[in-house]
Design a protein around this motif. Structure first.
Motif, PDB file in Angstrom:
ATOM      1  N   MET A   1       0.847  -1.179   0.000  1.00 34.24           N
ATOM      2  CA  MET A   1       0.000   0.000   0.000  1.00 34.24           C
ATOM      3  C   MET A   1       0.891   1.240   0.000  1.00 34.24           C
ATOM      4  N   THR A   2       0.682   2.126  -0.935  1.00 28.85           N
ATOM      5  CA  THR A   2       1.418   3.371  -1.002  1.00 28.85           C
ATOM      6  C   THR A   2       0.731   4.393  -0.102  1.00 28.85           C
ATOM      7  N   VAL A   3       1.524   5.064   0.723  1.00 28.12           N
ATOM      8  CA  VAL A   3       0.942   6.035   1.645  1.00 28.12           C
ATOM      9  C   VAL A   3       1.557   7.407   1.423  1.00 28.12           C
ATOM     10  N   ASP A   4       0.742   8.414   1.516  1.00 26.93           N
ATOM     11  CA  ASP A   4       1.186   9.802   1.467  1.00 26.93           C
ATOM     12  C   ASP A   4       1.128  10.316   2.906  1.00 26.93           C
ATOM     13  N   VAL A   5       2.284  10.334   3.558  1.00 25.94           N
ATOM     14  CA  VAL A   5       2.362  10.661   4.983  1.00 25.94           C
ATOM     15  C   VAL A   5       1.779  12.041   5.272  1.00 25.94           C
ATOM     16  N   ASP A   6       2.049  13.021   4.416  1.00 29.97           N
ATOM     17  CA  ASP A   6       1.541  14.378   4.666  1.00 29.97           C
ATOM     18  C   ASP A   6       0.012  14.422   4.638  1.00 29.97           C
ATOM     19  N   THR A   7      -0.594  13.749   3.655  1.00 27.20           N
ATOM     20  CA  THR A   7      -2.057  13.731   3.563  1.00 27.20           C
ATOM     21  C   THR A   7      -2.657  12.989   4.752  1.00 27.20           C
ATOM     22  N   ILE A   8      -2.076  11.853   5.106  1.00 29.74           N
ATOM     23  CA  ILE A   8      -2.574  11.087   6.247  1.00 29.74           C
ATOM     24  C   ILE A   8      -2.477  11.921   7.519  1.00 29.74           C
ATOM     25  N   SER A   9      -1.373  12.624   7.693  1.00 29.45           N
ATOM     26  CA  SER A   9      -1.197  13.478   8.866  1.00 29.45           C
ATOM     27  C   SER A   9      -2.250  14.581   8.911  1.00 29.45           C
ATOM     28  N   ARG A  10      -2.450  15.281   7.791  1.00 28.15           N
ATOM     29  CA  ARG A  10      -3.442  16.365   7.746  1.00 28.15           C
ATOM     30  C   ARG A  10      -4.840  15.839   8.065  1.00 28.15           C
ATOM     31  N   ASN A  11      -5.203  14.707   7.449  1.00 25.32           N
ATOM     32  CA  ASN A  11      -6.519  14.120   7.700  1.00 25.32           C
ATOM     33  C   ASN A  11      -6.681  13.740   9.170  1.00 25.32           C
ATOM     34  N   ALA A  12      -5.643  13.134   9.741  1.00 29.77           N
ATOM     35  CA  ALA A  12      -5.696  12.701  11.143  1.00 29.77           C
ATOM     36  C   ALA A  12      -5.829  13.895  12.077  1.00 29.77           C
ATOM     37  N   LEU A  13      -5.056  14.935  11.838  1.00 26.88           N
ATOM     38  CA  LEU A  13      -5.127  16.106  12.707  1.00 26.88           C
ATOM     39  C   LEU A  13      -6.480  16.798  12.601  1.00 26.88           C
ATOM     40  N   ARG A  14      -7.038  16.837  11.405  1.00 27.73           N
ATOM     41  CA  ARG A  14      -8.372  17.426  11.233  1.00 27.73           C
ATOM     42  C   ARG A  14      -9.408  16.600  12.013  1.00 27.73           C
ATOM     43  N   TRP A  15      -9.358  15.269  11.896  1.00 32.53           N
ATOM     44  CA  TRP A  15     -10.274  14.388  12.625  1.00 32.53           C
ATOM     45  C   TRP A  15     -10.119  14.603  14.128  1.00 32.53           C
ATOM     46  N   ALA A  16      -8.881  14.645  14.585  1.00 30.12           N
ATOM     47  CA  ALA A  16      -8.613  14.823  16.017  1.00 30.12           C
ATOM     48  C   ALA A  16      -9.189  16.150  16.514  1.00 30.12           C
ATOM     49  N   GLU A  17      -8.974  17.216  15.770  1.00 26.84           N
ATOM     50  CA  GLU A  17      -9.489  18.525  16.186  1.00 26.84           C
ATOM     51  C   GLU A  17     -11.011  18.554  16.218  1.00 26.84           C
ATOM     52  N   GLU A  18     -11.650  17.767  15.363  1.00 25.62           N
ATOM     53  CA  GLU A  18     -13.113  17.686  15.369  1.00 25.62           C
ATOM     54  C   GLU A  18     -13.623  17.038  16.660  1.00 25.62           C
ATOM     55  N   HIS A  19     -12.740  16.367  17.391  1.00 29.15           N
ATOM     56  CA  HIS A  19     -13.119  15.693  18.633  1.00 29.15           C
ATOM     57  C   HIS A  19     -12.657  16.438  19.886  1.00 29.15           C
ATOM     58  N   LEU A  20     -12.176  17.677  19.719  1.00 30.27           N
ATOM     59  CA  LEU A  20     -11.761  18.473  20.876  1.00 30.27           C
ATOM     60  C   LEU A  20     -12.886  18.533  21.909  1.00 30.27           C
ATOM     61  N   ASP A  21     -12.516  18.423  23.159  1.00 38.08           N
ATOM     62  CA  ASP A  21     -13.399  18.477  24.318  1.00 38.08           C
ATOM     63  C   ASP A  21     -14.248  17.227  24.526  1.00 38.08           C
ATOM     64  N   SER A  22     -14.127  16.223  23.645  1.00 33.19           N
ATOM     65  CA  SER A  22     -14.848  14.967  23.840  1.00 33.19           C
ATOM     66  C   SER A  22     -14.291  14.231  25.059  1.00 33.19           C
ATOM     67  N   THR A  23     -15.164  13.629  25.833  1.00 29.72           N
ATOM     68  CA  THR A  23     -14.740  12.798  26.966  1.00 29.72           C
ATOM     69  C   THR A  23     -14.836  11.302  26.627  1.00 29.72           C
ATOM     70  N   ALA A  24     -15.165  10.982  25.398  1.00 27.31           N
ATOM     71  CA  ALA A  24     -15.345   9.587  24.994  1.00 27.31           C
ATOM     72  C   ALA A  24     -14.047   8.783  25.035  1.00 27.31           C
ATOM     73  N   TYR A  25     -12.901   9.441  25.061  1.00 26.25           N
ATOM     74  CA  TYR A  25     -11.616   8.737  25.037  1.00 26.25           C
ATOM     75  C   TYR A  25     -10.846   8.815  26.355  1.00 26.25           C
ATOM     76  N   THR A  26     -11.511   9.211  27.443  1.00 29.85           N
ATOM     77  CA  THR A  26     -10.842   9.253  28.741  1.00 29.85           C
ATOM     78  C   THR A  26     -10.292   7.872  29.055  1.00 29.85           C
ATOM     79  N   THR A  27      -9.018   7.789  29.417  1.00 29.13           N
ATOM     80  CA  THR A  27      -8.218   6.574  29.671  1.00 29.13           C
ATOM     81  C   THR A  27      -7.926   5.778  28.400  1.00 29.13           C
TER      82      THR A  27
END
Length: 174
Positions: free
Chosen positions: A1-27
């Motif tokens: 599988m060919t991966v574009d690290v920059d695109t994966i990083s941008r997508n991941a950070l955007r997803w993570a920021e969309e979950h700011l203040d969520s308590t669903a991942y405590t621990t």
């Protein structure tokens, strides 16, 4: 599988920021950063069952160099979960500017160097920096995947499953 690290990083950070203040991942800090990579990019990555184990498997390196965007930034975190005391570790996703987005009491953004000053849960030791692993290493062996359950529910189920296996002394499964 060919991966574009920059695109994966941008997508991941955007997803993570969309979950700011969520308590669903405590621990469930590792589940949070894994979900950010996996759910945002429809891939599956392979690490440990908890952040400390993943730091070992990924070869987290203690360096003063700043972690690039998408890197996993690891910390030592010793405490008790389900009657088991060990260095469970803690992990955040580097934003590339000295900050990490991570699941603590809620999903939040902090200076990577300031995580040691976060108040630990009762009976836990303060965090200490362990090192970071570049996203390119995290992605080794990744494969395409689709998800049928929401991320937080899947993370909670997985954590309960491996804690029970750990209590019984059998090897946790992923």
């Amino acid at each position: 599988m060919t991966v574009d690290v920059d695109t994966i990083s941008r997508n991941a950070l955007r997803w993570a920021e969309e979950h700011l203040d969520s308590t669903a991942y405590t621990t469930r800090c590792l589940a949070f950063v894994e979900d950010a990579i996996e759910r945002a990019n429809e891939i599956e990555i392979f690490g440990g069952d908890y952040a400390g184990e993943s730091a070992d498997l990924y070869g987290a390196t203690h360096t003063s160099d700043p972690a690039p965007p998408g890197a996993f930034v690891f910390y030592r975190s010793v405490g008790d979960i389900g009657g088991i005391r060990r260095d469970w570790g803690h992990v955040g996703l580097s934003m590339g500017d000295g900050r990490v987005i991570h699941a603590w009491d809620r999903v939040r953004i902090d200076e990577a160097s300031a995580l040691a000053s976060l108040a630990p849960a009762p009976g836990w030791e303060p965090l200490s920096f362990r090192g970071w692993t570049p996203l390119s290493r995290i992605l080794e062996g990744s494969r395409p995947a689709t998800w049928t359950t929401d991320a937080a529910t899947a993370a909670a189920h997985q954590q309960a499953q491996w804690l029970e296996q750990d209590r019984r002394g059998s090897a946790p499964s992923r």
